[in-house]
Design a protein around this motif. Structure first.
Motif, mmCIF file in Angstrom:
data_model
loop_
_atom_site.group_PDB
_atom_site.id
_atom_site.type_symbol
_atom_site.label_atom_id
_atom_site.label_comp_id
_atom_site.label_asym_id
_atom_site.label_seq_id
_atom_site.Cartn_x
_atom_site.Cartn_y
_atom_site.Cartn_z
ATOM 1 N N GLY A 104 0.817 -1.206 0.000
ATOM 2 C CA GLY A 104 0.000 0.000 0.000
ATOM 3 C C GLY A 104 0.848 1.253 0.000
ATOM 4 N N LEU A 105 1.947 1.214 0.740
ATOM 5 C CA LEU A 105 2.879 2.336 0.778
ATOM 6 C C LEU A 105 3.526 2.534 -0.582
ATOM 7 C CD1 LEU A 105 4.487 4.487 2.325
ATOM 8 C CD2 LEU A 105 6.088 2.676 3.017
ATOM 9 N N TYR A 106 3.922 1.435 -1.208
ATOM 10 C CA TYR A 106 4.552 1.530 -2.520
ATOM 11 C C TYR A 106 3.570 2.090 -3.545
ATOM 12 C CZ TYR A 106 7.083 0.238 -6.750
ATOM 13 O OH TYR A 106 7.728 0.281 -7.964
ATOM 14 N N LEU A 107 2.338 1.586 -3.521
ATOM 15 C CA LEU A 107 1.323 2.065 -4.449
ATOM 16 C C LEU A 107 1.088 3.561 -4.266
ATOM 17 C CD1 LEU A 107 -0.782 1.427 -6.627
ATOM 18 C CD2 LEU A 107 -2.395 0.891 -4.792
ATOM 19 N N ALA A 108 1.099 4.008 -3.027
ATOM 20 C CA ALA A 108 0.900 5.433 -2.757
ATOM 21 C C ALA A 108 2.039 6.264 -3.345
ATOM 22 C CB ALA A 108 0.800 5.673 -1.252
ATOM 23 N N THR A 109 3.266 5.755 -3.299
ATOM 24 C CA THR A 109 4.386 6.509 -3.867
ATOM 25 C C THR A 109 4.267 6.580 -5.387
ATOM 26 O OG1 THR A 109 5.880 4.586 -4.052
ATOM 27 C CG2 THR A 109 5.907 5.807 -1.990
ATOM 28 N N VAL A 110 3.802 5.508 -6.006
ATOM 29 C CA VAL A 110 3.621 5.520 -7.464
ATOM 30 C C VAL A 110 2.494 6.490 -7.836
ATOM 31 C CG1 VAL A 110 3.023 4.146 -9.491
ATOM 32 C CG2 VAL A 110 4.508 3.181 -7.729
ATOM 33 N N ARG A 111 1.405 6.447 -7.077
ATOM 34 C CA ARG A 111 0.303 7.388 -7.320
ATOM 35 C C ARG A 111 0.790 8.832 -7.200
ATOM 36 N NH1 ARG A 111 -3.918 4.098 -4.042
ATOM 37 N NH2 ARG A 111 -5.130 3.078 -5.672
ATOM 38 N N GLU A 112 1.620 9.077 -6.193
ATOM 39 C CA GLU A 112 2.139 10.425 -5.992
ATOM 40 C C GLU A 112 3.014 10.840 -7.165
ATOM 41 O OE1 GLU A 112 2.901 14.106 -4.030
ATOM 42 O OE2 GLU A 112 1.305 12.604 -3.994
ATOM 43 N N ALA A 113 3.790 9.909 -7.703
ATOM 44 C CA ALA A 113 4.627 10.213 -8.852
ATOM 45 C C ALA A 113 3.780 10.564 -10.068
ATOM 46 C CB ALA A 113 5.538 9.019 -9.168
ATOM 47 N N VAL A 114 2.724 9.793 -10.290
ATOM 48 C CA VAL A 114 1.818 10.056 -11.406
ATOM 49 C C VAL A 114 1.147 11.421 -11.233
ATOM 50 C CG1 VAL A 114 -0.306 9.317 -12.547
ATOM 51 C CG2 VAL A 114 1.417 7.623 -11.909
ATOM 52 N N ARG A 115 0.658 11.688 -10.026
ATOM 53 C CA ARG A 115 -0.007 12.965 -9.758
ATOM 54 C C ARG A 115 0.951 14.124 -9.953
ATOM 55 N NH1 ARG A 115 0.048 16.894 -6.665
ATOM 56 N NH2 ARG A 115 1.737 16.032 -5.388
ATOM 57 N N LEU A 116 2.171 13.978 -9.446
ATOM 58 C CA LEU A 116 3.172 15.027 -9.555
ATOM 59 C C LEU A 116 3.467 15.343 -11.017
ATOM 60 C CD1 LEU A 116 5.272 16.787 -7.991
ATOM 61 C CD2 LEU A 116 6.863 14.878 -8.259
ATOM 62 N N LEU A 117 3.652 14.302 -11.817
ATOM 63 C CA LEU A 117 3.966 14.507 -13.232
ATOM 64 C C LEU A 117 2.814 15.203 -13.956
ATOM 65 C CD1 LEU A 117 5.663 14.080 -15.793
ATOM 66 C CD2 LEU A 117 4.583 11.832 -16.005
ATOM 67 N N LEU A 118 1.602 14.677 -13.808
ATOM 68 C CA LEU A 118 0.467 15.239 -14.526
ATOM 69 C C LEU A 118 0.169 16.669 -14.091
ATOM 70 C CD1 LEU A 118 -1.940 12.165 -14.723
ATOM 71 C CD2 LEU A 118 -0.435 13.094 -16.501
ATOM 72 N N ASP A 119 0.272 16.953 -12.794
ATOM 73 C CA ASP A 119 0.039 18.309 -12.313
ATOM 74 C C ASP A 119 1.062 19.278 -12.894
ATOM 75 O OD1 ASP A 119 -2.108 17.455 -10.873
ATOM 76 O OD2 ASP A 119 -1.165 17.675 -8.893
ATOM 77 N N ARG A 120 2.310 18.866 -12.885
ATOM 78 C CA ARG A 120 3.362 19.730 -13.417
ATOM 79 C C ARG A 120 3.174 19.956 -14.916
ATOM 80 N NH1 ARG A 120 9.016 17.545 -10.665
ATOM 81 N NH2 ARG A 120 8.717 18.476 -8.601
ATOM 82 N N GLN A 121 2.785 18.913 -15.625
ATOM 83 C CA GLN A 121 2.623 19.061 -17.067
ATOM 84 C C GLN A 121 1.413 19.928 -17.413
ATOM 85 O OE1 GLN A 121 2.912 15.092 -18.807
ATOM 86 N NE2 GLN A 121 5.088 15.411 -19.094
ATOM 87 N N ARG A 122 0.349 19.819 -16.631
ATOM 88 C CA ARG A 122 -0.814 20.683 -16.879
ATOM 89 C C ARG A 122 -0.437 22.155 -16.702
ATOM 90 N NH1 ARG A 122 -3.497 16.859 -13.424
ATOM 91 N NH2 ARG A 122 -4.722 15.363 -14.633
ATOM 92 N N VAL A 123 0.293 22.452 -15.631
ATOM 93 C CA VAL A 123 0.707 23.831 -15.368
ATOM 94 C C VAL A 123 1.615 24.330 -16.485
ATOM 95 C CG1 VAL A 123 2.046 25.311 -13.823
ATOM 96 C CG2 VAL A 123 0.446 23.646 -12.876
ATOM 97 N N ALA A 124 2.572 23.512 -16.885
ATOM 98 C CA ALA A 124 3.511 23.907 -17.933
ATOM 99 C C ALA A 124 2.794 24.121 -19.260
ATOM 100 C CB ALA A 124 4.597 22.844 -18.083
ATOM 101 N N ASP A 125 1.873 23.238 -19.586
ATOM 102 C CA ASP A 125 1.151 23.358 -20.855
ATOM 103 C C ASP A 125 0.280 24.610 -20.869
ATOM 104 O OD1 ASP A 125 0.470 21.913 -23.436
ATOM 105 O OD2 ASP A 125 -1.543 22.170 -22.610
#
Length: 205
Positions: free
Chosen positions: A62-83
Motif C-alpha cells: 500500500g505504501l509503494y502504491l501510494a508513492t507511485v500514485r504520488e509520482a503520477v499525480r506530480l507529473l500530470l500536475d506539473r505538465q498541466r501547469v507547464a502546458d
C-alpha cells in the motif's frame, strides 16, 4: 512497543506526516528493490513509527502504491501547469517538448515512479503495475488530444514513443542525469515520434 532508536520525532500534523513518509518511501524504493525495503527503515527516516506507516498505508504494498500514485499525480500536475503557460500559438511539437522537459525534471526528483520498475521489472506489486498501465493509457489519450487525432493506426507510434522515453530515461539515470543530455534526449524523442507519425501517414510534428 518500545522504541529502539533514539531519533527525536517532530510533532507534525497528519498531512505533513503522511507527506514525510511518502518522501522517505520514495527515496527508499528508488534506491533499493521493493522486496528489500523495510517499512521500519522508511518510518525511521520519516521520523515516524512503523505503526503509523501501517495506519496510513495499510501495508508495504500500500505504501509503494501510494508513492507511485504520488509520482503520477506530480507529473500530470506539473505538465498541466507547464502546458497552460505556453502561448496559444504553441504547436504540438512545442507542447510535447515542454512535456518532455517536465518529465525529465520529474524523473530526477521522484525516480520511484519511473526508473524503479525499469531497473527491476516484475519486482513490484501487481496493483502498481496496473496503475502504470492505466496511467500510460491516459497519457496516450492526452497525446491524441494534443495531436488532434483519433486515428487508431497511431497507437504503435504513441506507445513506441513512451517506450523510447522509458529506455532513454533509464540510460540517463544510469549515467547520473548529465544536464547536457537533456537536449539530446528531447531532440531524439521528438524525432522518433515525428518519424513514426509520418510513417503511419500522419502529418507529423
Amino acid at each position: 512497543m518500545t522504541r529502539t532508536d533514539r531519533r527525536p520525532r517532530q510533532r507534525l500534523g497528519e498531512a505533513a506526516r503522511r507527506e514525510a513518509i511518502l518522501a522517505a518511501a520514495g527515496q527508499a524504493f528508488a534506491a533499493t528493490p521493493y522486496d528489500q525495503v523495510a517499512v521500519a527503515r522508511v518510518a525511521d527516516t520519516a521520523g515516524a513509527s512503523e505503526a503509523l506507516v501501517h495506519r496510513y498505508f495499510g501495508s508495504k504494498s500500500g505504501l509503494y502504491l501510494a508513492t507511485v500514485r504520488e509520482a503520477v499525480r506530480l507529473l500530470l500536475d506539473r505538465q498541466r501547469v507547464a502546458d497552460a503557460s505556453l502561448p496559444e500559438a504553441a504547436t504540438p511539437r512545442d507542447r510535447l517538448a515542454e512535456s518532455i522537459r517536465v518529465y525529465l525534471d520529474t524523473v530526477t526528483t521522484w525516480a520511484v515512479g519511473w526508473v524503479t520498475p525499469l531497473r527491476s521489472p516484475g519486482g513490484e506489486p501487481p496493483v502498481a503495475t496496473e496503475l502504470r498501465t492505466e496511467s500510460r493509457a491516459y497519457y496516450v489519450r492526452l497525446m491524441r488530444a494534443m495531436l488532434e487525432t483519433d486515428d487508431p493506426s497511431l497507437d504503435y507510434a504513441l506507445h513506441g514513443y513512451l517506450g523510447f522515453m522509458d529506455t532513454a530515461c533509464l540510460r540517463w539515470a544510469e549515467r547520473g542525469y548529465p544536464e547536457p543530455d537533456r537536449a539530446v534526449i528531447t531532440a531524439q524523442a521528438l524525432g522518433a515520434l515525428d518519424g513514426a507519425l509520418r510513417a503511419a501517414g500522419h502529418r507529423g510534428l
